[in-house]
Design an enzyme around this catalytic site. Sequence first.
Site, PDB file in Angstrom:
ATOM      1  N   SER A  94      -1.405  78.075  -6.819  1.00 32.74           N
ATOM      2  CA  SER A  94      -2.034  77.216  -7.544  1.00 32.74           C
ATOM      3  C   SER A  94      -1.430  76.839  -8.902  1.00 32.74           C
ATOM      4  CB  SER A  94      -3.471  77.185  -7.560  1.00 32.74           C
ATOM      5  OG  SER A  94      -3.772  77.412  -6.037  1.00 32.74           O
ATOM      6  N   LYS A 169      -5.365  70.364  -5.226  1.00 35.23           N
ATOM      7  CA  LYS A 169      -6.140  71.648  -5.521  1.00 35.23           C
ATOM      8  C   LYS A 169      -6.706  71.879  -6.660  1.00 35.23           C
ATOM      9  CE  LYS A 169      -7.155  75.943  -4.964  1.00 35.23           C
ATOM     10  NZ  LYS A 169      -5.989  77.268  -5.061  1.00 35.23           N
ATOM     11  N   LYS A 237      -7.905  79.913 -14.894  1.00 34.25           N
ATOM     12  CA  LYS A 237      -6.746  79.289 -15.131  1.00 34.25           C
ATOM     13  C   LYS A 237      -6.599  77.945 -14.251  1.00 34.25           C
ATOM     14  CE  LYS A 237      -3.785  79.822 -11.825  1.00 34.25           C
ATOM     15  NZ  LYS A 237      -3.394  79.421 -10.598  1.00 34.25           N
TER      16      LYS A 237
END
Length: 283
Positions: A94, A169, A237
């Site tokens: 990701s 995502k 993140k």
Amino acid sequence: MRIGFIGLGVMGRPMAQHLIVAGHQLYLYRVKPRSAHLVESGATACTSASEVARSAEVIILMLPDTPDVEHVLFGEDGVLEGVEPGKLIIDMSSISPLATKDFAARLDARGCEYLDAPVSGGEVGAKAASLTIMVGGKPEVFGRAKPLFEKMGKNITLIGGVGDGQVAKVANQIVVALNIQAVSEALRFAARAGADPAVVRQALMGGFAASRVLEVHGERMISESFEPGFRIRLHHKDLSLALDSAQLLELMLPNTAMVHQLMNGALSKGLGDKDHSALIEAL
């Protein structure tokens, strides 16, 4: 097929295991004691990413962040040094959608195909081979990779061109983060008001508030079982990716920013390596 797999963490280990069980020959880089069982199952340990790329037809990455992917692809002894035209690189990490487009272009110049295919479902989904896989790339390349995806996931969708898998995502991580915050606040409220949060959760599961987060993470919050399926540090993140992209798009994401701040607080409390359901402890 001959498949390279780089990134043997909480998610990567079971994903690689499913491919081995399916009969593929795997070439692995950075094999540590926790992933040694994959070699015992028939995989081959390599000494560099370039060796993996030379040995495999398809190279799969499952790494923590954008700089990790860039280093493995383009750093010293990286994938780029070992690939030949026609090979396929699949990044299931990701990372930044914008960086993904750049990585794909650099590999295209070498004659290689590229898919971004980030996943959702956490450690539970990785172990059960039930991951949701969101793919960006050419339809014909997606068709080539789909049999591999089917060994690791159930809900497999070609979103669009390169980078669109990462966009999906990031959107997924926004929804999950806000849902975790909502469940955390609801259970904290129930407990402070004197009700049994376990019973409240059970009641909510039968109504419109029901969700996968309430089902799985709500139980973790009540039992205080925060062994990481997906670490707060990594979700933080992902929300950073969302907010950085939103800034470039001149888009407001006020609630995403609020949960990001809550995760900042969780990191400051030393919760970064706990499961993201431990966000309730920051509250």
